[in-house]
Design an enzyme around this catalytic site. Structure first.
Site: not given
Ligand SMILES: *Cc1c(COP(=O)(O)O)cnc(C)c1O
Length: 494
Positions: A134
């Site tokens: 993120k």
């Molecule tokens: C947010 C997240 C996901 C999922 O990603 P999306 O964009 O919501 O599909 C997967 N793995 C981790 C570690 C995350 O923080």
């Protein structure tokens, strides 16, 4: 580039021009409740692909994002991107990862031209300040917010609820940014000691941690209640940075290009070579960016969507039925950032699948918003699914443990639980003619408990994060109360 809503006109005014990037940056949903998408997908030419292959991450980000952003002067955008994608910001990950690459590719099995084997790799997206992918988009969002707010002489107060990853990523992106305050609600004593330390050890004046004596859902409900108080929301300029934010999706498109170039750098086929990506998915934000990269003309052979036990999306790709779950039907798993009851970005893909017809989306999401399912099986739209390159699978706790062990024993690489979901499904859906690139969405240091369960040892913790549990923490603890949160916001703004 102008933006439209998946549910129809972006504005009720008959002749209003569709909004540009900066206008939709600070908002969330379109006024009609839909999600923003560009009016068309800009295409990349083969000569652009050739040139882009040589670019640094920041320059590649400029090349890609300039196609979506035409209301920020190019020089300013370039500066913002150069400030965002630096080895300092993305050098917190594995000690043997080249930070200058920002998102290094790590081969687990190299491609073998003689046998025609395409290879298997991890694309490291977790070397940012909070060790999760993120940060790739959120760090840019922080700089974009600061820039656009200064231009408009505006301020924003970001209110959010988090069970871990998103909240810390938002706080590290927004700390110290002029014009931005963050009020982040988290469930009191329900996050790991590491997650608490990550958030609560921030002492920046514009970051406010609020622990709610309740569950994550209680915190989420408070955020919704405050946002539904339209007078309060307008008066205190309340905003959000959730996963439907278009700028976050756009920023994520860049690393598919980067990963593609890295995975084909030794291949004779060059830019004709196709690559498969396996994506641990929750709200469909990450893989939606892959879909967009593919629509732009990047030769992505397959988009492999991996879910955990919360398999709403896997079910759709297998059957055509999209069946949002209730919170009681949503499992708490060892890959918690993928524990979703419905996927907030999925509407963007379905919009393309149904031929970009907002009337169809309005009908389908009238069902979803009422908690019901929809079924596209047997429709011409669902018959077109193969054109989009998606395949899917799911994984369980036992699969995660087995995959973490396999990665460690076979390749000497420790992976986290989410990446394990991706590697498990990606390994099953490999095809020999193209490399399979698994997106690494977090580092194992964030999920110590399950790593110890799988391997009997603790994961390596990056030096910058050693001992953070011992730092002084700043957090305000409150009961489950909308008024208490409003009172804190009022207090800070006066
Ligand atoms: C947010 C997240 C996901 C999922 O990603 P999306 O964009 O919501 O599909 C997967 N793995 C981790 C570690 C995350 O923080």
């Amino acid at each position: 580039m102008r933006y439209l809503s998946t549910r129809g006109a972006p504005s009720n005014a008959p002749h209003a021009a569709a909004p540009g990037f900066s206008e939709i940056l600070l908002g969330g949903l379109a006024p009609d409740g839909g999600l923003y998408l560009p009016e068309y997908y800009p295409q990349v030419t083969t000569s652009e692909l050739e040139r882009w292959r040589e670019l640094s991450y920041a320059d590649l980000a400029f090349a890609v994002l300039a196609k979506f952003i035409d209301d920020i002067p190019p020089d300013d955008l370039k500066t913002l991107l150069a400030r965002t994608y630096t080895p300092q910001v993305y050098g917190n990950g594995r000690s043997d990862s080249p930070a200058s690459e920002i998102t290094p590719l790590r081969w687990l099995e190299r491609p073998n031209a003689a046998s025609g084997e395409g290879g298997l790799a991890l694309l490291e997206l977790s070397n940012g300040p909070t060790l999760a992918f993120k940060d790739m988009a959120m760090q840019l969002l922080g700089n974009l917010f600061e820039y656009v707010l200064a231009q408009r002489r505006e301020e924003i107060n970001i209110l959010g609820a988090t069970s871990g990853d998103t909240g810390s990523s938002a706080e590290y992106a927004m700390r110290g940014k002029a014009g931005v305050r963050v009020f982040m609600l988290s469930p009191h004593e329900r996050m790991s000691a590491f997650q608490r330390a990550q958030m609560y050890s921030l002492h920046d004046d514009n970051i406010h941690n609020i622990a709610v004596r309740g569950m994550f859902d209680d915190a989420q409900d408070i955020v919704k209640a405050v946002a539904n108080d339209h007078a309060f929301k307008a008066r205190y300029k309340i905003g959000a940075v959730n996963s439907i934010n278009w700028a976050r999706v756009a920023a994520q498109v860049v690393y598919y290009f980067k990963g593609y170039f890295a995975a084909t750098s030794e291949t004779a086929g060059g830019n004709a070579q196709r690559v498969a990506f396996a994506v641990p998915s929750g709200n469909f934000g990450n893989i939606c960016a892959g879909h967009i990269a593919r629509m732009m003309g990047l030769p992505i052979g397959r988009l492999v969507l991996a879910t955990n036990e919360n398999d709403v999306l896997d079910e759709f790709f297998a059957t055509g039925v999209y069946r949002p779950r209730s919170s009681a039907q949503t499992h708490a798993t060892s890959s918690p950032s993928m524990d979703i009851s419905k996927a907030s970005n999925f509407e963007r893909f379905v919009f393309d699948l149904v031929g970009r017809d907002p009337a169809v989306i309005r009908k389908l999401w009238a069902e979803v918003d009422a908690g019901r399912s929809f079924d596209l099986s047997g429709t011409p739209s669902f018959a077109r699914l193969p054109e989009f390159g998606f395949v899917s699978g799911h994984s369980t706790h036992a699969d995660r443990l087995a995959t973490i062990r396999r990665a460690f024993e076979t390749w000497g690489v420790m992976i986290d639980t989410h990446t394990a979901d991706g590697l498990k499904v990606g390994s099953e859906l490999r095809s020999s003619e193209m490399p399979m690139v698994v997106l690494e969405t977090a580092l194992p240091a964030k999920f110590e408990e399950t790593i110890v369960e799988a391997l009997g040892r603790r994961p390596e913790r990056p030096p910058a994060l050693q001992g953070i549990e011992d730092l002084p923490q700043r957090v305000e603890v409150i009961d489950v109360s909308v008024e208490a949160v409003k009172a804190i916001i009022e207090r800070e703004l006066h």
